[in-house]
Design an enzyme around this catalytic site. Structure first.
Site, short mmCIF file in Angstrom:
data_model
loop_
_atom_site.label_atom_id
_atom_site.label_comp_id
_atom_site.label_asym_id
_atom_site.label_seq_id
_atom_site.Cartn_x
_atom_site.Cartn_y
_atom_site.Cartn_z
N SER A 325 0.80 -1.23 0.00
CA SER A 325 0.00 0.00 0.00
C SER A 325 0.83 1.28 0.00
O SER A 325 0.29 2.36 -0.20
CB SER A 325 -0.93 0.00 1.22
OG SER A 325 -1.86 -1.05 1.13
N ASP A 364 -10.78 -6.80 0.29
CA ASP A 364 -10.15 -5.71 1.03
C ASP A 364 -9.49 -6.30 2.28
O ASP A 364 -9.91 -7.36 2.77
CB ASP A 364 -11.18 -4.66 1.42
CG ASP A 364 -10.53 -3.36 1.85
OD1 ASP A 364 -10.05 -3.28 3.00
OD2 ASP A 364 -10.48 -2.43 1.03
#
Length: 653
Positions: A325, A364
């Site tokens: 990320s 997710d």
């Protein structure tokens, strides 16, 4: 017979004797003429040649190695020094029985098999009239013992030379490197340059700045007697000592970061975004470079190479990691430059998503999703679904183009050797690998997985460009070069690369403001860093998944923990330091907080001058427990989601 009858025979004998005398005299005169002629030829015709040989028997030129330049940190702390060491050398041409001499020296100074092997190699490749190094770094007892027997050892010389030393046993080894004995390959390529030098740079700054550090060789003409003993020094032409190098690194920041890693595998890079100066360059675990100076043994070197922790690997420059990320801010920047993207438009995150027309589900990290979120919230809580949709809309070409603009996929140009370029799945890269590119691979690249690989230095460099309003500065480590004789200093001038394309006014400021919520927001993925900070920090965490699960299957074998990454800038809105930290196999929970703690310590040292030690409140301890409860479920979901194109859903996409 009467005596008179004998007279004629006496005359013949006298005549014969006289003839013989004349022959002998003629032969002697001929030999004398030959000798005189030869003497005349030697004394007159070949006078200059034999005069030179006679002088060489008395006078011998020998090199005077200069002092190698020092390497110091930005405040003058010496990271690479010199120390005097006694060396025993042998001139094989002056030795009658070399085998007997070596056996005698072995009893005096304790020669090892490695010393004899190195000497044998020098004997094959060097001039036997030169003094070849037999043993370095003699102890005090060995030096005294050899000095007492030196008059009886023809062709042996005891010298004192300056040798390299690293006083902190490996501090900043990823940048400084080390020196070692000249190898056969180096001597073959640079025979004239390295003649007379015992050590040359092998890695790091020691290697790249070899010309500056080595100085210029001196020469002295010495007179010796028939036994090779020094009588006097006839002439001395001093060389020039090597230049001193002042680095941009802070020894204090290096020491703190290396200590905080505690031998764990990882890397940390700190930069000044305004100039590109490298403030810290850490590769953990470290190693002690001092054994390399005198020539490390093959057994010890093999042990370092076989060490599973890889202490010789320069992870800051060559460690290739999926960024996870931590790459999301750069995709957000690329989207902000388009006309169709609106940062405040909310996107629904249910915890899962699939490509339209495809049944493969991308998960997710938070199973229940985050609801309706805009860009700021997506960065704060690191929503994967938000960036799945963003990657699907942008496409791999735009994503790769902006990653390249931020320096990914290319070397940064730092003044250190051996930097890796990483991997960005550009159209050229995809075509070169002759494998089909599926839409599912674009999706997982959008959250920093798949074939995307970056180095910690690239991550810090890209974050520095974001902090510097899109202007990339070339990272550099050597701050200044100082002449040791005149003390004149030549400073390195910062160099700027072309700015990252900027089409929407204020987009970089908006993005940095959103990244501050990662630290200051109550649900930010790095909010544990914000406790009692006197300045604002913007940053992004990342988790690099290292294992995957087939669709509908289970993972077999031991699960390696995920790598944890963190990149930050401070103080906002005018950053003066950028830090990128990677911790291998950190997983989730307490260990994943280590990169943020290292980054906090480095930023505090640069901005405040000290490391602010804090005690985590109960709410942070509860947050750690919550992360640990979610870790197993999170790893399983991400493994199924972030798998390359071998899964059936990606093929269909």
């Amino acid at each position: 017979m009467s005596p008179k009858a004998l007279l004629p025979r006496d005359g013949e004998e006298r005549q014969l004797f006289a003839t013989r005398v004349r022959i002998v005299v003629a032969a002697a005169l001929a030999l004398l003429l030959v000798l005189v002629g030869r003497l005349a030829y030697v004394q007159i015709g070949r006078h200059s040649h034999y005069a030179t040989l006679a002088r060489d028997n008395l006078m011998r030129p020998q090199p005077l190695p200069p002092a190698r330049g020092l390497i110091l940190d930005r405040r003058g702390i010496v990271l690479a020094d010199n120390f005097p060491a006694y060396t025993v050398s042998v001139a094989p041409r002056d030795v009658t029985n070399l085998t007997r001499l070596l056996a005698r020296l072995k009893g005096l100074v304790g020669l090892s098999a490695r010393d004899l092997k190195r000497f044998a190699h020098a004997l094959r490749t060097r001039n036997p009239a030169d003094y070849l190094v037999l043993r370095r770094n003699l102890t005090g007892v060995e030096t005294a013992r050899l000095a007492a027997h030196l008059p009886q050892l023809r062709g042996v010389r005891l010298q004192v030379r300056l040798r390299r030393a690293y006083p902190f046993n490996g501090l900043a080894d990823a940048a400084v490197g080390y020196v070692g004995p000249v190898t056969a390959a180096q001597m073959a390529r640079h025979a004239r340059r390295y003649a007379g030098y015992a050590d040359v740079g092998q890695t790091g700054i020691e290697r790249l700045y070899q010309r500056d550090l080595m100085g210029r060789m001196g020469v002295e003409d010495v007179e010796e007697n028939a036994r090779g003993r020094l009588v006097r020094i006839l002439k001395r032409r001093l060389g020039r000592p090597g230049d001193n190098l002042y680095l941009t690194l802070s020894a204090q920041m290096q020491a703190v970061a290396e200590e905080m890693f505690k031998g764990r595998r990882g890397a940390a890079v700190a930069l000044n975004p305004r100039t590109g100066a490298v403030l810290a360059l850490v590769s953990s675990p470290t190693y002690n470079p001092n054994p390399f100076v005198t020539g490390i043994s093959a057994r010890r070197y093999a042990g370092l190479m076989r060490n599973p922790r890889g202490p010789l690997d320069n992870r800051a420059l060559n460690g290739l990691y999926p960024p996870g990320s931590s790459i999301k801010p750069f995709y957000a920047y690329a989207a902000l430059q388009t006309h169709w993207f609106h940062p405040h438009r909310r996107v629904l995150c249910r915890g899962t998503w699939h490509i339209p027309g495809n049944d493969h589900i991308f998960h997710d990290w938070l199973p229940w999703g985050m609801g309706h979120i805009a860009l700021g919230k997506a960065l704060e809580e690191s929503s994967d679904v938000y960036f799945y949709k963003l990657a699907y809309r942008m496409g791999i070409d735009r994503m790769a183009r902006y990653l390249e603009d931020f320096g990914f996929g290319h070397v940064t140009g730092i003044d250190l050797p051996g930097e890796s370029a990483g991997t960005v799945p550009t159209p050229r890269w995809i075509a070169a690998h002759a494998a089909p590119w599926y839409e599912g691979e674009t999706i997982i690249t959008g959250i920093g997985q798949g074939p995307l690989l970056v180095t910690p230095l690239q991550l810090a460099d890209a974050m520095a460009a974001l902090a510097n309003h899109g202007v990339r500065m070339r990272p550099y480590v050597v701050k200044a070069v100082q002449n040791p004789l005149t003390h004149a200093i030549h400073y390195t001038r910062p160099q700027a690369y072309p700015a990252v394309p900027h089409h929407r006014a204020g987009s970089d400021t908006l993005l940095v403001d959103d990244l501050t919520r990662v630290i200051s927001g109550s649900l930010g993925t790095a909010h544990i860093m914000a406790h009692r900070l006197p300045y604002a920090v913007a940053g992004k965490t990342g988790t690099a998944q290292l294992w995957s699960v087939p669709v509908g299957g289970t993972y077999k074998g031991p699960r390696p923990h995920s790598d944890a990454l963190f990149a930050a800038m401070a103080p906002v809105p005018d950053p003066r330091i950028v830090v990128a930290v990677v911790l291998e196999h950190a997983g989730f929970g307490l260990h994943s907080a280590i990169p943020t703690e290292i980054a906090r310590a480095l930023i505090n040292l640069d901005l405040l001058g000290h490391v602010h030690v804090r005690h985590a409140p109960r709410t942070l301890v509860a947050q750690f427990e919550r992360e640990r409860r979610l870790s197993r479920h999170k790893e399983t979901l991400e493994a199924r989601t972030q798998r390359p194109s071998t899964v059936a859903g990606d093929r269909a996409g």
